[in-house]
Design a protein around this motif. Sequence first.
Motif, short mmCIF file in Angstrom:
data_model
loop_
_atom_site.label_atom_id
_atom_site.label_comp_id
_atom_site.label_asym_id
_atom_site.label_seq_id
_atom_site.Cartn_x
_atom_site.Cartn_y
_atom_site.Cartn_z
N ALA A 1 -9.37 -0.43 3.30
CA ALA A 1 -8.06 -1.08 3.32
C ALA A 1 -8.10 -2.44 2.62
N ASN B 1 0.85 -1.19 0.00
CA ASN B 1 0.00 0.00 0.00
C ASN B 1 0.89 1.25 0.00
N MET C 1 -2.57 6.36 0.92
CA MET C 1 -3.69 5.44 1.16
C MET C 1 -3.68 4.92 2.59
#
Length: 290
Positions: free
Chosen positions: A176, A127, A131
């Motif tokens: 997520a 990730n 984010m």
Amino acid sequence: MEITEVENGLILEYVEDFEARHIFECGQCFRWKKEQDGSYTGIAYGRVLNVKSDYENGIVLLGNTNLKDFWSIWFDYFDLGRNYGAIKEALSEDPVLGMAISHGKGIRILKQEPWELLISYIISANNSIPMISRSVGLLSEMYGKQIHYRGEAYYAFPDPVKLLEAGIDGISLCRAGFRCKYIYQAAKMVEAGEIRLQEIASMDIDNARTTLMKIPGVGPKVADCIMLFSMQKYGAYPVDVWVKRVTKHFFFDRDVKMKEIQRFAEEKFGDMAGFAQEYLFYFARDLNCK
DNA sequence: AAACAGGAACCAC
DNA sequence: GTGGTTCCTGTT
């Protein structure tokens, strides 16, 4: 260091090795937001703080705090008792580290909260930083305690119980993705006492790493981040893509495996590996090292 | 609009 | 225990 109490804040003078931009943008934290005036506002240990620094003049302005919180929270959080001059001098014996340190001379490794870091770094897997910040921010907004500062709302990171109450569906609202189930399972393990973060913090680095990796979503890199940024395991050398690139580029110049990099860092930097990692990470991002 | 970015799980071998 | 593939969200 000299401390002066002012209206709703403190002025610190004669502070060494402190640059807010380096500290908050070297990849170790996700909850500090840059303001128009170059200061940073963030939340930790249930308090909102504003930080502005002037590296050359050794001045740090702390807003929305007092002497009591400074001594009980922020002195430790910023690790102000540590002699970074000595660390930088020792690491600078290597010319590559010398360059990296001159790029990020005001970096300090924060002493963050283990539970928040566990979840933040589970989210970090595969990730990007914006984010990750967004997901951690959303979890806090949805399930954390609200705190007001300058007419704005800030949110503390939620307890394990709050996330369990939210359930997987509630957690999934933080966007997520596939990591949400790991967040839920981690909360369950912590709440059940199956994982005791305080205990892990007191283990030696190898046992701490092995134990953390029993949590789903926690592999070697995530475990090392949690240890380095919240458990004072400064021998940890978390290898993400940037650190892999920069280490490979300057110290190997050939194809290397993760294990080799780990061994190299341990041998070359020893118990200062974590500090070296932060300087190199910040340097690599600055250079856009590929 | 397809290609790319980013660590861990999972399954073969 | 090593190697390849997949997971999710978002940007270029």
